[in-house]
Design a protein around this motif. Sequence first.
Motif, PDB file in Angstrom:
ATOM      1  N   VAL A 132       0.855  -1.187   0.000  1.00  0.00           N
ATOM      2  CA  VAL A 132       0.000   0.000   0.000  1.00  0.00           C
ATOM      3  C   VAL A 132       0.891   1.238   0.000  1.00  0.00           C
ATOM      4  CG1 VAL A 132      -0.157   0.204   2.519  1.00  0.00           C
ATOM      5  CG2 VAL A 132      -2.029   1.062   1.098  1.00  0.00           C
ATOM      6  N   ARG A 133       0.434   2.307  -0.598  1.00  0.00           N
ATOM      7  CA  ARG A 133       1.212   3.541  -0.652  1.00  0.00           C
ATOM      8  C   ARG A 133       1.292   4.180   0.734  1.00  0.00           C
ATOM      9  NH1 ARG A 133      -1.854   7.228  -4.834  1.00  0.00           N
ATOM     10  NH2 ARG A 133      -0.275   8.736  -4.161  1.00  0.00           N
ATOM     11  N   ASN A 134       2.247   5.045   0.929  1.00  0.00           N
ATOM     12  CA  ASN A 134       2.447   5.677   2.234  1.00  0.00           C
ATOM     13  C   ASN A 134       1.340   6.661   2.590  1.00  0.00           C
ATOM     14  OD1 ASN A 134       4.841   4.293   2.310  1.00  0.00           O
ATOM     15  ND2 ASN A 134       6.157   6.098   2.444  1.00  0.00           N
ATOM     16  N   GLU A 135       0.844   7.389   1.585  1.00  0.00           N
ATOM     17  CA  GLU A 135      -0.083   8.473   1.859  1.00  0.00           C
ATOM     18  C   GLU A 135      -1.387   7.948   2.452  1.00  0.00           C
ATOM     19  OE1 GLU A 135       2.752   9.567  -1.255  1.00  0.00           O
ATOM     20  OE2 GLU A 135       1.303   7.931  -1.055  1.00  0.00           O
ATOM     21  N   PRO A 136      -2.011   8.756   3.321  1.00  0.00           N
ATOM     22  CA  PRO A 136      -3.289   8.335   3.908  1.00  0.00           C
ATOM     23  C   PRO A 136      -4.409   8.406   2.890  1.00  0.00           C
ATOM     24  CG  PRO A 136      -2.830  10.592   4.518  1.00  0.00           C
ATOM     25  CD  PRO A 136      -1.613  10.104   3.785  1.00  0.00           C
ATOM     26  N   LEU A 137      -5.560   7.905   3.274  1.00  0.00           N
ATOM     27  CA  LEU A 137      -6.741   8.027   2.424  1.00  0.00           C
ATOM     28  C   LEU A 137      -7.209   9.483   2.373  1.00  0.00           C
ATOM     29  CD1 LEU A 137      -8.841   6.550   0.720  1.00  0.00           C
ATOM     30  CD2 LEU A 137     -10.183   6.198   2.811  1.00  0.00           C
ATOM     31  N   TYR A 138      -7.302  10.102   3.553  1.00  0.00           N
ATOM     32  CA  TYR A 138      -7.641  11.521   3.648  1.00  0.00           C
ATOM     33  C   TYR A 138      -6.646  12.171   4.604  1.00  0.00           C
ATOM     34  CZ  TYR A 138     -12.205   9.618   2.191  1.00  0.00           C
ATOM     35  OH  TYR A 138     -13.218   8.939   1.553  1.00  0.00           O
ATOM     36  N   PRO A 139      -6.000  13.249   4.194  1.00  0.00           N
ATOM     37  CA  PRO A 139      -5.000  13.872   5.066  1.00  0.00           C
ATOM     38  C   PRO A 139      -5.618  14.737   6.160  1.00  0.00           C
ATOM     39  CG  PRO A 139      -5.193  15.121   3.036  1.00  0.00           C
ATOM     40  CD  PRO A 139      -6.092  13.909   2.885  1.00  0.00           C
ATOM     41  N   PHE A 140      -4.821  15.054   7.138  1.00  0.00           N
ATOM     42  CA  PHE A 140      -5.194  16.021   8.168  1.00  0.00           C
ATOM     43  C   PHE A 140      -5.612  17.339   7.499  1.00  0.00           C
ATOM     44  CE2 PHE A 140      -3.993  19.617  10.861  1.00  0.00           C
ATOM     45  CZ  PHE A 140      -4.606  19.297  12.055  1.00  0.00           C
ATOM     46  N   GLY A 141      -6.675  17.930   8.010  1.00  0.00           N
ATOM     47  CA  GLY A 141      -7.144  19.202   7.471  1.00  0.00           C
ATOM     48  C   GLY A 141      -8.066  19.088   6.276  1.00  0.00           C
ATOM     49  N   TYR A 142      -8.311  17.865   5.807  1.00  0.00           N
ATOM     50  CA  TYR A 142      -9.085  17.647   4.585  1.00  0.00           C
ATOM     51  C   TYR A 142     -10.584  17.791   4.842  1.00  0.00           C
ATOM     52  CZ  TYR A 142     -11.084  14.996   0.638  1.00  0.00           C
ATOM     53  OH  TYR A 142     -11.813  14.587  -0.454  1.00  0.00           O
TER      54      TYR A 142
END
Length: 768
Positions: free
Chosen positions: A636-646
């Motif tokens: 799985v990629r490192n990035e989250p599904l939804y970032p902080f502040g989204y």
Amino acid sequence: MTRPITFLLIFISLSLVACDSKEKRTASSNDNPFQYQVDSILGLMTLDEKLGQLNLPSSGDITTGASQSSDIAKKIEEGKVGGLFNIKTVEKIREVQKIAMEKSRMKIPLIFGMDVIHGYETTFPIPLGLSCTWNMDMIEKTARMAAQEATADGINWTFSPMVDISRDPRWGRVSEGSGEDVFLGSQIAKAMVNGYQGDDLTKNNTMLACVKHFALYGAPEAGRDYNTVDMSRIRMYNEYLPPYQAAIDAGVGSVMASFNEIDGVPATGNKWLLTDLLREDWGFNGFVVTDYTGIEEMMYHGVGNLQQVSAQALKAGSDMDMVAEGFLGTLKQSVEDGLVSIEDIDKAVSRILTAKYQIGLFDDPYKYCDLERPKNEVFTEENRAFARQVSAESLVLLKNADSLLPLKKSGTIALVGPMANTAVNMAGTWSVATKQEKSIPLLEGLKTVAGDQVNVLYAKGSNVDYDLEYENRVTMFGKSIPRDDRSDQQLLDEALSIAAKSDVIIAAIGETAEMSGESSSVTNLQIPKLQQELLNALLKTGKPVVLVLFTGRPLAITAENENVQAILNVWFPGSEAGLAISDVLFGDVNPSGKLTATFPRNVGQVPIFYNHKNTGRPLGNKEGKFQKFKSNYLDVRNEPLYPFGYGLSYTKFDYKNLTVSTDTISMDSAFKVSVEVSNTGDYDGKEVVQLYVRDVVGSVTRPVRELKGFQKIEIKKGETKTVNFDMTVNDLKFYNSDLDFVAEPGEFQVFVGTDADAELMTSFQLKK
């Protein structure tokens, strides 16, 4: 003649201490304006009575009409109780206070506490949801309104705010905090304290706040509640401690010790934490209360028997013992054994008595016992209208493909799901004063807001979970969703039947209120499988589907994000939930909530948070493509599904012209960051403009970026506003390896945008 003389002395002393504090003020080490009065009382108390002031039992068997014969009542008469919690209503509290004032020897008033966490009877969104408003004035007003209602019902002390930073959504109590960020958490901590305590604690509509859980409680190993916490001091100071300090700086009157250990010592008995840091470094002069049975639990940590741990807790800086009665039962013997001194006990008693003076109980023990106030101040139409507004502002729009939302107020809507018609689950966890049955479920709210032109069809669709035992565990405390005895297929068939008649489907699914909260840790962050299958069946109908997601934590909803057209995350919005959700669904309110906790792609990414540090082998692409020998996952990629502040809006905001007032900043100068924000969409809306800073080179490794400012602004469609952030070098400081709070010369990058992935960037140099 001894007894009459003793009572005469008590009467004279208590008359003196009721005099104006300014006239009787004497010098003291902590500059306590009530020290003279406190010392006068201490001089008349027996050791047993002093220990009684340090005892905080639960109200237990006290009920109106039976309090005189209860075990607690007897202890109050004997001077063995300093306060009570979990007791509600003016009638009960007045009756119990009367025992203390008329039957105990010293006639010291009791303090009455309760977990007033996110509102009282008028209930606001769970704290995690409330934080997603990013609206400090609104958040402060929720605490102000909660204090108004709670004090009207006799309560004068709340065990709130909880300011624990958490980056692990497996931990159930993430729902009770303000998310993962230390800067935002600090602002909310101040707002909550100011809301509860106001500017005058002697007013009968303000209450003593209690910041908790001190400290680091939100970082337990494996995300399991009450578990060990172990971290470096530099991480403590930079990433976890500031919200507690912000509450102290705001003047919070009390602090609750946490359950976990710190540096191998349970917080309840940790002298470095409760005395060296809290009192000596931060200047806190209120009192410390343990958490529920916190002293007793030190035994299970393995640091001694009840007498030993009670002595350790007192000497460490714990002043009030919640429920365990370790102080009451062992400290007298510990004085004889030389484990503690009378001075140690007097110090703790002094802090408790001072708090009672601060809130005016010695002037009027019944000041919170006006029988008329609850009729006019609790769960009023005005309060409920404000709660509806707050709830709507806390909702976070996660996806809105093809502008499915807002819905039209016409046609037929199929409302499906076990969370669609459950009033008792709308307030979420830790809503102990809420009248659950008066909360408004989504079905009722939808019909009310939609009006006569919309035909709303309803089907439960499924139970909460396949596992009945699990379902019983997550619908506790009167928040049950009656299990439908029909088969899973029958429930599904009913849902599909109404879906076939509809223009759009609203799937109200997710967690129940008690799936998060205390002792509600999980290892699976997905929607329960039975509800997933219901959602998948609804998607197969080909009708547009809106997922209304109820949750007390970030969930891993990767599949839902890929397949569902629109997702509105509603948390647990409080007593006006159904109306607030419907306001957003139909566009009466444009969603403006922004996530304060990162949503992972799966549980394997946890703990996950935006302000992480780079490794020596950071992933070198933004597309998440796997690179061998870089810090990434195979699957799985490192990035989250939804970032902080989204968080999305029904309109669109564009950012441009980011500037810093000067390219070079000196150590003693202020500076300004400016950006232009335009509403280029079709709706008026609110936007949270977020400012992040990266310290490019430091003496210790620094995060990839850190939130350092935010403003929530309202922009009409077609309008452009210039947003200014006034900053100082203090905003660039951090704790170095020597735990000195410093700003270091060098390059700083500034990012401004709509979430933590903001790409608009400029930079400046900080000079010596």
